[in-house]
Design a protein around this motif. Sequence first.
Motif, mmCIF file in Angstrom:
data_model
loop_
_atom_site.group_PDB
_atom_site.id
_atom_site.type_symbol
_atom_site.label_atom_id
_atom_site.label_comp_id
_atom_site.label_asym_id
_atom_site.label_seq_id
_atom_site.Cartn_x
_atom_site.Cartn_y
_atom_site.Cartn_z
ATOM 1 N N ILE A 225 0.861 -1.173 0.000
ATOM 2 C CA ILE A 225 0.000 0.000 0.000
ATOM 3 C C ILE A 225 0.901 1.227 0.000
ATOM 4 O O ILE A 225 1.920 1.257 0.692
ATOM 5 C CB ILE A 225 -0.898 0.048 1.260
ATOM 6 N N ILE A 226 0.533 2.246 -0.768
ATOM 7 C CA ILE A 226 1.240 3.522 -0.702
ATOM 8 C C ILE A 226 0.445 4.463 0.191
ATOM 9 O O ILE A 226 -0.750 4.694 -0.037
ATOM 10 C CB ILE A 226 1.452 4.141 -2.092
ATOM 11 N N SER A 227 1.097 4.965 1.224
ATOM 12 C CA SER A 227 0.498 5.967 2.105
ATOM 13 C C SER A 227 1.289 7.253 1.942
ATOM 14 O O SER A 227 2.259 7.319 1.182
ATOM 15 C CB SER A 227 0.518 5.485 3.555
ATOM 16 N N PHE A 228 0.894 8.282 2.690
ATOM 17 C CA PHE A 228 1.535 9.580 2.517
ATOM 18 C C PHE A 228 1.999 10.151 3.854
ATOM 19 O O PHE A 228 1.430 9.885 4.908
ATOM 20 C CB PHE A 228 0.574 10.554 1.820
ATOM 21 N N THR A 229 3.047 10.952 3.770
ATOM 22 C CA THR A 229 3.621 11.581 4.954
ATOM 23 C C THR A 229 2.547 12.335 5.739
ATOM 24 O O THR A 229 1.668 12.971 5.177
ATOM 25 C CB THR A 229 4.720 12.569 4.541
ATOM 26 N N ASN A 230 2.629 12.219 7.050
ATOM 27 C CA ASN A 230 1.728 12.886 8.003
ATOM 28 C C ASN A 230 0.293 12.366 7.973
ATOM 29 O O ASN A 230 -0.585 12.932 8.629
ATOM 30 C CB ASN A 230 1.722 14.411 7.805
ATOM 31 N N GLY A 231 0.049 11.283 7.245
ATOM 32 C CA GLY A 231 -1.278 10.695 7.267
ATOM 33 C C GLY A 231 -1.556 10.020 8.599
ATOM 34 O O GLY A 231 -0.644 9.524 9.262
ATOM 35 N N PHE A 232 -2.822 10.017 8.996
ATOM 36 C CA PHE A 232 -3.236 9.264 10.181
ATOM 37 C C PHE A 232 -4.476 8.459 9.823
ATOM 38 O O PHE A 232 -5.479 9.005 9.354
ATOM 39 C CB PHE A 232 -3.562 10.189 11.363
ATOM 40 N N HIS A 233 -4.413 7.133 10.073
ATOM 41 C CA HIS A 233 -5.502 6.260 9.638
ATOM 42 C C HIS A 233 -5.999 5.308 10.711
ATOM 43 O O HIS A 233 -6.900 4.510 10.442
ATOM 44 C CB HIS A 233 -5.065 5.472 8.398
ATOM 45 N N GLY A 234 -5.452 5.370 11.918
ATOM 46 C CA GLY A 234 -5.952 4.504 12.970
ATOM 47 C C GLY A 234 -4.853 3.866 13.778
ATOM 48 O O GLY A 234 -3.668 4.000 13.466
ATOM 49 N N MET A 235 -5.254 3.110 14.818
ATOM 50 C CA MET A 235 -4.297 2.606 15.795
ATOM 51 C C MET A 235 -4.162 1.094 15.824
ATOM 52 O O MET A 235 -3.400 0.559 16.621
ATOM 53 C CB MET A 235 -4.683 3.109 17.186
ATOM 54 N N THR A 236 -4.916 0.367 14.986
ATOM 55 C CA THR A 236 -4.686 -1.068 14.870
ATOM 56 C C THR A 236 -3.571 -1.295 13.860
ATOM 57 O O THR A 236 -3.198 -0.386 13.113
ATOM 58 C CB THR A 236 -5.979 -1.791 14.474
ATOM 59 N N ILE A 237 -3.034 -2.492 13.804
ATOM 60 C CA ILE A 237 -1.756 -2.702 13.124
ATOM 61 C C ILE A 237 -1.770 -2.325 11.641
ATOM 62 O O ILE A 237 -0.864 -1.640 11.154
ATOM 63 C CB ILE A 237 -1.286 -4.164 13.303
ATOM 64 N N GLY A 238 -2.792 -2.744 10.904
ATOM 65 C CA GLY A 238 -2.843 -2.392 9.488
ATOM 66 C C GLY A 238 -2.961 -0.898 9.286
ATOM 67 O O GLY A 238 -2.255 -0.302 8.461
ATOM 68 N N SER A 239 -3.852 -0.274 10.033
ATOM 69 C CA SER A 239 -4.054 1.177 9.934
ATOM 70 C C SER A 239 -2.818 1.938 10.398
ATOM 71 O O SER A 239 -2.462 2.982 9.842
ATOM 72 C CB SER A 239 -5.254 1.596 10.782
ATOM 73 N N LEU A 240 -2.176 1.421 11.420
ATOM 74 C CA LEU A 240 -0.978 2.065 11.949
ATOM 75 C C LEU A 240 0.173 1.997 10.946
ATOM 76 O O LEU A 240 0.993 2.917 10.859
ATOM 77 C CB LEU A 240 -0.577 1.400 13.264
ATOM 78 N N ALA A 241 0.207 0.934 10.168
ATOM 79 C CA ALA A 241 1.264 0.789 9.166
ATOM 80 C C ALA A 241 1.196 1.886 8.109
ATOM 81 O O ALA A 241 2.220 2.282 7.550
ATOM 82 C CB ALA A 241 1.176 -0.589 8.500
ATOM 83 N N VAL A 242 -0.017 2.389 7.831
ATOM 84 C CA VAL A 242 -0.157 3.457 6.833
ATOM 85 C C VAL A 242 -0.247 4.840 7.484
ATOM 86 O O VAL A 242 -0.585 5.826 6.832
ATOM 87 C CB VAL A 242 -1.373 3.213 5.913
ATOM 88 N N THR A 243 0.052 4.909 8.773
ATOM 89 C CA THR A 243 0.063 6.168 9.518
ATOM 90 C C THR A 243 1.484 6.681 9.615
ATOM 91 O O THR A 243 2.423 5.902 9.806
ATOM 92 C CB THR A 243 -0.544 5.950 10.923
ATOM 93 N N GLY A 244 1.667 8.002 9.510
ATOM 94 C CA GLY A 244 3.011 8.555 9.464
ATOM 95 C C GLY A 244 3.617 8.900 10.807
ATOM 96 O O GLY A 244 4.839 8.924 10.939
ATOM 97 N N ASN A 245 2.800 9.182 11.810
ATOM 98 C CA ASN A 245 3.299 9.687 13.085
ATOM 99 C C ASN A 245 4.222 8.700 13.780
ATOM 100 O O ASN A 245 3.827 7.579 14.114
ATOM 101 C CB ASN A 245 2.104 10.025 13.993
ATOM 102 N N ALA A 246 5.464 9.123 14.025
ATOM 103 C CA ALA A 246 6.481 8.224 14.583
ATOM 104 C C ALA A 246 6.121 7.756 15.985
ATOM 105 O O ALA A 246 6.353 6.592 16.344
ATOM 106 C CB ALA A 246 7.839 8.918 14.594
ATOM 107 N N PHE A 247 5.552 8.641 16.789
ATOM 108 C CA PHE A 247 5.170 8.290 18.161
ATOM 109 C C PHE A 247 4.097 7.208 18.158
ATOM 110 O O PHE A 247 4.175 6.226 18.912
ATOM 111 C CB PHE A 247 4.670 9.538 18.885
ATOM 112 N N LYS A 248 3.082 7.378 17.307
ATOM 113 C CA LYS A 248 2.013 6.391 17.227
ATOM 114 C C LYS A 248 2.547 5.058 16.687
ATOM 115 O O LYS A 248 2.197 3.980 17.181
ATOM 116 C CB LYS A 248 0.889 6.896 16.322
#
Length: 427
Positions: free
Chosen positions: A134-157
């Motif tokens: 999957i291609i995601s984008f910088t600073n995107g946020f999509h959720g906190m479960t593993i698949g969604s987190l993989a496409v999330t940009g926030n380093a802390f999350k």
Amino acid sequence: MNKTNMTIFEDLESEVRSYCRAFPTVFTKAKGWKMWDEEGNEYIDFFSGAGALNYGHNDDKMKQALVGYIMEDGVTHSLDMATKPKAEFLTAFQEIILKPRKLDYKVMFPGPTGTNTVEAALKLARKATGRTDIISFTNGFHGMTIGSLAVTGNAFKRKGAGIPLTNVVTMPYDNFVNEGLDSLDYLEQFLTEGGSGVDIPAAVILETVQGEGGLNAARTEWLQRLDRICKTHDILMIIDDVQAGVGRTGTFFSFEEAGIKPDIVCLSKSIGGYGTPFALTLFKPELDLWEPGEHNGTFRGNNHAFVTATVALDYWKDTTFEQSIKAKSGTVHAFLTKLVDTYSEIQGHVKGRGLMIGIESQVEGLASKVAQEAFTRGLIMETAGANDEVFKLFPALTIDEGALEKGLTILEDSVRAVLGVKEAVTN
């Protein structure tokens, strides 16, 4: 009435709690765009449940319908069984939302939260294409479960996952590098060059306005070009409209102004209307490749949410509500622009679209200080961005002009207090 001891939360609740730290009081009542705490203090809500309360708190028509349904012993829990509220919602959504916009989507009810609909979208894209990435984008946020987190940009999350987050390639969002560089040149080069190391993905996933990522709004032409790139390379486009959808940017879907028709759309938060947990995954009919029960969840098909969501769609039966959102958006945008111009100490600029808007400040810590000061003055708002550099305004879409103006005045007073400026000068 006995006051609640705040140490209960410190002693018994996990350290993971966050919003109760930003808003340290015990809330007891909410109506429209206002909240009250147990001491009787009144607050204007420019937070709106992080976008889950676009219609405000306890809308009268939704409340009446929900209470009536409960009092009649209407079915509460039914997994994905057929119920009357589900039929009524599906019919209303088709007639009021999809058909007028010439959108042909099947409707799927995953688990009732934003990350659930994203997980369903990612799984379906991989199933439909036979590809894994999957291609995601910088600073995107999509959720906190593993698949969604993989496409999330926030380093802390991402760090909280505790495992490697794989099968995702991150590309630069619009204007991520600078305004002079079209980041899609970079993406297209990776997709066309055989030596790039990037395989053709199953899908791209993005928010048209990045909520948690700092109110970064993609330009219309950028979205349109991305759509063409996806079609050229047979890549599915997933729009995550969990926070930016349901009118938050001015139209029901945030992508409408760009004139694109994504393959998959993720909705949650305000789609339930009343703050009830609810999520939809929409996809083009040819993508409906699921086997029965292949993706499920115990709380898919929340009948209470079907009831309130159907009533909420009444707001969209004509263009009046949409026009009111755009008028209020213009008021807020003009105010924030003048605020930035007047108080140069902010070192900021206005970001976002519609009533998903705020100010990014280059002064470290200023956005958080403004939000904290606003709370002490009776305005609830939060920050966004990788370093909490944006203070963002999410008022209810239904807020009246007087309350909107009052909230903006409190915001200016808060900015002045943080900057140490004595007199208001934007009037």
